[in-house]
Design a protein around this motif. Sequence first.
Motif, PDB file in Angstrom:
ATOM      1  N   MET A 260       0.844  -1.203   0.000  1.00  0.00           N
ATOM      2  CA  MET A 260       0.000   0.000   0.000  1.00  0.00           C
ATOM      3  C   MET A 260       0.883   1.259   0.000  1.00  0.00           C
ATOM      4  SD  MET A 260      -3.002  -1.121  -0.269  1.00  0.00           S
ATOM      5  CE  MET A 260      -3.936   0.386   0.018  1.00  0.00           C
ATOM      6  N   ASP A 261       0.269   2.392  -0.267  1.00  0.00           N
ATOM      7  CA  ASP A 261       1.040   3.636  -0.423  1.00  0.00           C
ATOM      8  C   ASP A 261       1.645   4.129   0.888  1.00  0.00           C
ATOM      9  OD1 ASP A 261      -1.517   4.069   0.466  1.00  0.00           O
ATOM     10  OD2 ASP A 261      -1.838   5.919  -0.656  1.00  0.00           O
ATOM     11  N   ASP A 262       1.129   3.621   2.041  1.00  0.00           N
ATOM     12  CA  ASP A 262       1.669   4.075   3.331  1.00  0.00           C
ATOM     13  C   ASP A 262       2.691   3.090   3.907  1.00  0.00           C
ATOM     14  OD1 ASP A 262      -0.008   1.952   3.845  1.00  0.00           O
ATOM     15  OD2 ASP A 262      -0.673   2.742   5.771  1.00  0.00           O
ATOM     16  N   ALA A 263       3.037   2.061   3.141  1.00  0.00           N
ATOM     17  CA  ALA A 263       3.905   1.000   3.694  1.00  0.00           C
ATOM     18  C   ALA A 263       5.323   1.501   3.958  1.00  0.00           C
ATOM     19  CB  ALA A 263       3.957  -0.168   2.708  1.00  0.00           C
ATOM     20  N   ASP A 264       6.032   0.765   4.825  1.00  0.00           N
ATOM     21  CA  ASP A 264       7.473   0.979   4.999  1.00  0.00           C
ATOM     22  C   ASP A 264       8.134   0.390   3.745  1.00  0.00           C
ATOM     23  OD1 ASP A 264      10.187   0.452   5.498  1.00  0.00           O
ATOM     24  OD2 ASP A 264       9.864   0.244   7.657  1.00  0.00           O
TER      25      ASP A 264
END
Length: 497
Positions: A260-264
């Motif tokens: 996802m776009d917020d992943a590390d």
Amino acid sequence: MTERFRNFINGKWVESRTGRWFEDKNPANTGDVIGEFPKSDAADVDTAVQAAKAALPGWSRTPGPKRGELLFRLGRVMEERKEDLARTLTRENGKILDEGRGDVQEAIDTAYYAGGEGRRLFGITTPSELGDKWAMTVRQPVGVCGLISPWNFPIAIPTWKMFPALISGCTVILKPASDTPLCAVKLAQVCEAAGIPPGVVNVVHGGGAEAGTALARHKDVRLISFTGSSAVGRELASICGQDLKRCSLELGGKNAQIVMDDADMDLALKGALWGAFATAGQRCTATSRLILHRAIKGAFLERLVEAARKLKIGDGLKAGTEMGPLINEARRTEVASYVEIGKGEGARLVSGGAAHKAGECARGYFFEPTIFDGVTPAMRIFREEIFGPVLSVVTVGDLDEAIATMNDSSYGLSSSIYTKDVRAAFQAMERIECGIVYVNGPTIGAESHLPFGGMKDTGNGHREASHTVYDVYNEWKTIYVDYSGRLQRAQIDNQPA
Ligand code: NAD
């Protein structure tokens, strides 16, 4: 002179009656012939089944805790021999030595878990609906079991089947994959050294169509546990169905990792690289689809391609090697054919795509880490299991689309999502149609005390490992004891007034 190995039947090393042999080679160096192994037939299988049948009464009546002591001993012998087992495994299978050690450790863990179960083969007691009546359940072994295993985890998978079967009181015949027969010989030697009684564990080498089918068709075999391809699994299920034989299947996968776009991003990158290219992608849980959120796709893919190109390919026994070979030439031909299929379907090849033949690698079945971009769910490289180092990248716009894309598969084994959003993680955990879900970890890395297996075409509902596998190797027996001294007729005597 090439060393010849034999079958292990009734505690003895015996030749096949066929007098035929097959050769086993190191997939990293085909000039290294490991040995010759018997091409067994139905008559050899029958001898092994008769030995297992004869050993069954004594073994099944041995108290569970006593069987447990032998399982602990198996674990200890494997610990002592761990390095030799791991090196044999790497030489025979090609996976890098660290992974070989992991494969053996999984077997050790399984031995100790199963050993403990010897004191924990729990049944239940429950109140009867009638007075002066006792109700309880006990477990009993299914009987003689046929175990058919693949080459990709040649120590762990046979023991995932064998050790729970043994602690349950079953006796077994293992038919190992013909690409990794020496690991099975070493496993039989471990059983011998640990003092497993003759006939309790038997190993019969040979081809699947001949020895494997004979095992499944044998009337005295009450259960087949199989790990391998879906095609063979279907065939075995129908053979077992004819005799109403129990059949536990662990089959293929088309596992996906969502980022996802917020992943590390660093973590997700390491996960994708390890998930897709460890064991050269030849794990049933390997990441073969990568589902990237549109917002991070470009940068993420660029870094992934760069990292994949840097992976050090070579002989798994050499220090520093990060990816070994494919198991045989047939597998390499098949992987190469999928690259052509992908190109033909209009996917964009962004990394690898060819056999790797540089230097010493010319002697083995190496293949480059391969990545396709622009893959769509209609493509065969999205839908079919490739079982090699080939990763198909799909771009999505949001979590719903990511999960729908993940679930758009006939398989349902393993899955992964990288996100820092707890809501997204829980949505994924609930809605992903797979037997295994990793949050912020790659699709590979099963632990032996947790259930292992998948939904849909990945199997037929059973789970290996953990407490769940004991339901495969045990029959439930329900016991009622009526101490009322009169005829009690359950529901008939027990209706509301
Ligand atoms: P395979 O099905 O060709 O062979 C597996 C075993 O079955 C071997 O021992 C083989 O000799 C035997 N066999 C082959 N044909 C047979 C027949 N007609 N009758 C009876 N036995 C037969 O699979 P493989 O190439 O060894 O392994 C790769 C496959 O295994 C992949 O599809 C992979 O996903 C799957 N796999 C699944 C898991 C899992 O737990 N779900 C784990 C590892 C591998």
